[in-house]
Design a protein around this motif. Structure first.
Motif, PDB file in Angstrom:
ATOM      1  N   LYS A 143      11.619   6.858   4.154  1.00 42.94           N
ATOM      2  CA  LYS A 143      10.381   6.992   3.363  1.00 42.94           C
ATOM      3  C   LYS A 143       9.367   7.862   4.099  1.00 42.94           C
ATOM      4  O   LYS A 143       8.688   8.687   3.485  1.00 42.94           O
ATOM      5  CB  LYS A 143       9.790   5.622   3.070  1.00 42.94           C
ATOM      6  N   ARG A 144       9.260   7.695   5.422  1.00 42.81           N
ATOM      7  CA  ARG A 144       8.329   8.512   6.203  1.00 42.81           C
ATOM      8  C   ARG A 144       8.725   9.985   6.161  1.00 42.81           C
ATOM      9  O   ARG A 144       7.868  10.868   6.058  1.00 42.81           O
ATOM     10  CB  ARG A 144       8.284   8.024   7.650  1.00 42.81           C
ATOM     11  N   ILE A 145      10.011  10.271   6.206  1.00 40.29           N
ATOM     12  CA  ILE A 145      10.491  11.656   6.137  1.00 40.29           C
ATOM     13  C   ILE A 145      10.138  12.255   4.773  1.00 40.29           C
ATOM     14  O   ILE A 145       9.608  13.364   4.686  1.00 40.29           O
ATOM     15  CB  ILE A 145      12.006  11.724   6.418  1.00 40.29           C
ATOM     16  N   ALA A 146      10.416  11.519   3.712  1.00 38.49           N
ATOM     17  CA  ALA A 146      10.107  12.004   2.361  1.00 38.49           C
ATOM     18  C   ALA A 146       8.608  12.213   2.173  1.00 38.49           C
ATOM     19  O   ALA A 146       8.169  13.193   1.545  1.00 38.49           O
ATOM     20  CB  ALA A 146      10.646  11.029   1.318  1.00 38.49           C
ATOM     21  N   THR A 147       7.803  11.310   2.722  1.00 39.88           N
ATOM     22  CA  THR A 147       6.355  11.412   2.592  1.00 39.88           C
ATOM     23  C   THR A 147       5.833  12.628   3.353  1.00 39.88           C
ATOM     24  O   THR A 147       4.927  13.324   2.882  1.00 39.88           O
ATOM     25  CB  THR A 147       5.678  10.119   3.091  1.00 39.88           C
ATOM     26  N   LEU A 148       6.392  12.910   4.525  1.00 45.28           N
ATOM     27  CA  LEU A 148       5.989  14.090   5.283  1.00 45.28           C
ATOM     28  C   LEU A 148       6.293  15.360   4.498  1.00 45.28           C
ATOM     29  O   LEU A 148       5.456  16.262   4.419  1.00 45.28           O
ATOM     30  CB  LEU A 148       6.683  14.132   6.649  1.00 45.28           C
ATOM     31  N   GLU A 149       7.481  15.433   3.922  1.00 42.92           N
ATOM     32  CA  GLU A 149       7.837  16.606   3.120  1.00 42.92           C
ATOM     33  C   GLU A 149       6.856  16.788   1.965  1.00 42.92           C
ATOM     34  O   GLU A 149       6.416  17.903   1.675  1.00 42.92           O
ATOM     35  CB  GLU A 149       9.258  16.473   2.582  1.00 42.92           C
ATOM     36  N   LEU A 150       6.485  15.692   1.340  1.00 42.51           N
ATOM     37  CA  LEU A 150       5.548  15.734   0.218  1.00 42.51           C
ATOM     38  C   LEU A 150       4.162  16.193   0.667  1.00 42.51           C
ATOM     39  O   LEU A 150       3.569  17.092   0.069  1.00 42.51           O
ATOM     40  CB  LEU A 150       5.471  14.352  -0.437  1.00 42.51           C
ATOM     41  N   ARG A 151       3.636  15.604   1.732  1.00 45.99           N
ATOM     42  CA  ARG A 151       2.270  15.929   2.188  1.00 45.99           C
ATOM     43  C   ARG A 151       2.159  17.359   2.702  1.00 45.99           C
ATOM     44  O   ARG A 151       1.209  18.066   2.387  1.00 45.99           O
ATOM     45  CB  ARG A 151       1.825  14.946   3.263  1.00 45.99           C
ATOM     46  N   SER A 152       3.098  17.780   3.521  1.00 46.80           N
ATOM     47  CA  SER A 152       3.032  19.148   4.047  1.00 46.80           C
ATOM     48  C   SER A 152       3.226  20.157   2.913  1.00 46.80           C
ATOM     49  O   SER A 152       2.540  21.177   2.861  1.00 46.80           O
ATOM     50  CB  SER A 152       4.058  19.362   5.156  1.00 46.80           C
ATOM     51  N   GLY A 153       4.126  19.845   1.987  1.00 46.05           N
ATOM     52  CA  GLY A 153       4.344  20.718   0.834  1.00 46.05           C
ATOM     53  C   GLY A 153       3.123  20.811  -0.061  1.00 46.05           C
ATOM     54  O   GLY A 153       2.774  21.894  -0.549  1.00 46.05           O
ATOM     55  N   ARG A 154       2.440  19.699  -0.277  1.00 50.90           N
ATOM     56  CA  ARG A 154       1.223  19.712  -1.105  1.00 50.90           C
ATOM     57  C   ARG A 154       0.128  20.564  -0.470  1.00 50.90           C
ATOM     58  O   ARG A 154      -0.597  21.266  -1.155  1.00 50.90           O
ATOM     59  CB  ARG A 154       0.705  18.294  -1.327  1.00 50.90           C
ATOM     60  N   PHE A 155      -0.012  20.459   0.855  1.00 48.48           N
ATOM     61  CA  PHE A 155      -1.030  21.254   1.542  1.00 48.48           C
ATOM     62  C   PHE A 155      -0.757  22.739   1.343  1.00 48.48           C
ATOM     63  O   PHE A 155      -1.651  23.508   0.974  1.00 48.48           O
ATOM     64  CB  PHE A 155      -1.070  20.901   3.029  1.00 48.48           C
ATOM     65  N   VAL A 156       0.476  23.163   1.585  1.00 47.46           N
ATOM     66  CA  VAL A 156       0.832  24.573   1.433  1.00 47.46           C
ATOM     67  C   VAL A 156       0.707  24.998  -0.027  1.00 47.46           C
ATOM     68  O   VAL A 156       0.203  26.084  -0.325  1.00 47.46           O
ATOM     69  CB  VAL A 156       2.247  24.840   1.997  1.00 47.46           C
ATOM     70  N   ALA A 157       1.123  24.152  -0.953  1.00 47.73           N
ATOM     71  CA  ALA A 157       0.996  24.478  -2.372  1.00 47.73           C
ATOM     72  C   ALA A 157      -0.466  24.632  -2.776  1.00 47.73           C
ATOM     73  O   ALA A 157      -0.811  25.525  -3.566  1.00 47.73           O
ATOM     74  CB  ALA A 157       1.667  23.399  -3.225  1.00 47.73           C
ATOM     75  N   ASP A 158      -1.341  23.788  -2.244  1.00 41.46           N
ATOM     76  CA  ASP A 158      -2.768  23.884  -2.543  1.00 41.46           C
ATOM     77  C   ASP A 158      -3.326  25.221  -2.049  1.00 41.46           C
ATOM     78  O   ASP A 158      -4.126  25.855  -2.731  1.00 41.46           O
ATOM     79  CB  ASP A 158      -3.515  22.708  -1.910  1.00 41.46           C
ATOM     80  N   LEU A 159      -2.906  25.662  -0.876  1.00 40.54           N
ATOM     81  CA  LEU A 159      -3.355  26.955  -0.359  1.00 40.54           C
ATOM     82  C   LEU A 159      -2.827  28.108  -1.186  1.00 40.54           C
ATOM     83  O   LEU A 159      -3.487  29.134  -1.350  1.00 40.54           O
ATOM     84  CB  LEU A 159      -2.889  27.148   1.092  1.00 40.54           C
ATOM     85  N   ASN A 160      -1.639  27.953  -1.702  1.00 44.66           N
ATOM     86  CA  ASN A 160      -0.985  29.013  -2.464  1.00 44.66           C
ATOM     87  C   ASN A 160      -1.497  29.090  -3.900  1.00 44.66           C
ATOM     88  O   ASN A 160      -1.286  30.079  -4.579  1.00 44.66           O
ATOM     89  CB  ASN A 160       0.538  28.812  -2.459  1.00 44.66           C
ATOM     90  N   HIS A 161      -2.176  28.051  -4.358  1.00 47.04           N
ATOM     91  CA  HIS A 161      -2.696  28.028  -5.727  1.00 47.04           C
ATOM     92  C   HIS A 161      -3.854  29.014  -5.819  1.00 47.04           C
ATOM     93  O   HIS A 161      -4.878  28.823  -5.177  1.00 47.04           O
ATOM     94  CB  HIS A 161      -3.161  26.619  -6.098  1.00 47.04           C
ATOM     95  N   THR A 162      -3.679  30.068  -6.585  1.00 47.00           N
ATOM     96  CA  THR A 162      -4.672  31.150  -6.614  1.00 47.00           C
ATOM     97  C   THR A 162      -5.562  31.122  -7.846  1.00 47.00           C
ATOM     98  O   THR A 162      -6.422  31.960  -7.993  1.00 47.00           O
ATOM     99  CB  THR A 162      -3.975  32.518  -6.525  1.00 47.00           C
ATOM    100  N   ALA A 163      -5.356  30.193  -8.742  1.00 45.38           N
ATOM    101  CA  ALA A 163      -6.168  30.176  -9.966  1.00 45.38           C
ATOM    102  C   ALA A 163      -7.563  29.663  -9.710  1.00 45.38           C
ATOM    103  O   ALA A 163      -7.885  29.058  -8.767  1.00 45.38           O
ATOM    104  CB  ALA A 163      -5.499  29.304 -11.019  1.00 45.38           C
TER     105      ALA A 163
END
Length: 163
Positions: A143-163
């Motif tokens: 669960k900790r591994i899956a949560t890390l993937e989710l949190r780090s991915g969300r951060f990068v996705a938020d930065l990549n969101h250009t709208a």
């Protein structure tokens, strides 16, 4: 994480200029990385000590961001926002990153608290202590591994969101 080439890593950055992308210093021992043990690729630039890089998979494609460590100190020991390890063997720093595209060029940024040298993947893979009788330590680690993937991915996705 899927194995990447140096060219893949450099091409993945969404919040850097072409000049910054070309100047990226790859992690030491890049060719010897164990990609299956990484939820994201993160490292500090040895030539620029306040710069860090994170590359993760978004929509099955590598997406990278450059982060800048803030100089300020916190009053107490902070907790990493990504791995949330409470027994951290390392420091946590406050990092800021420019958004991608026009928003980033306008000065918009996103910040987070992350392990100083991006050790989160190693932290979440440690077997957690026995919390109570019958506690499933392997399930907690997964669960900790899956949560890390989710949190780090969300951060990068938020930065990549250009709208």
């Amino acid at each position: 994480m899927k194995q990447l080439t140096a060219a893949d890593v450099r091409a993945s950055f969404v919040n850097t200029s072409l000049r910054e992308r070309k100047a990226v210093t790859l992690p030491t021992k890049f060719d010897a990385l164990v990609w299956t043990d990484l939820d994201y690729l993160g490292w500090r630039d040895p030539k620029l000590p306040n710069i860090g890089y994170v590359v993760t998979n978004l929509a099955d494609a590598p997406t990278g961001v450059m982060l800048r460590q803030n100089d300020g100190r916190t009053r107490s020991r902070p907790q990493c926002s990504w791995c949330e390890d409470v027994t951290l063997p390392n420091d946590v720093h406050y990092f800021t990153a420019r958004r991608a595209g026009p928003a980033g060029r306008a000065g918009n940024t996103v910040s987070t608290l992350v392990c100083a040298n991006f050790e989160c993947s190693a932290n979440v893979r440690k077997l957690p202590p026995m919390a109570y009788t019958g506690f499933d330590r392997e399930a907690a680690r997964a669960k900790r591994i899956a949560t890390l993937e989710l949190r780090s991915g969300r951060f990068v996705a938020d930065l990549n969101h250009t709208a």
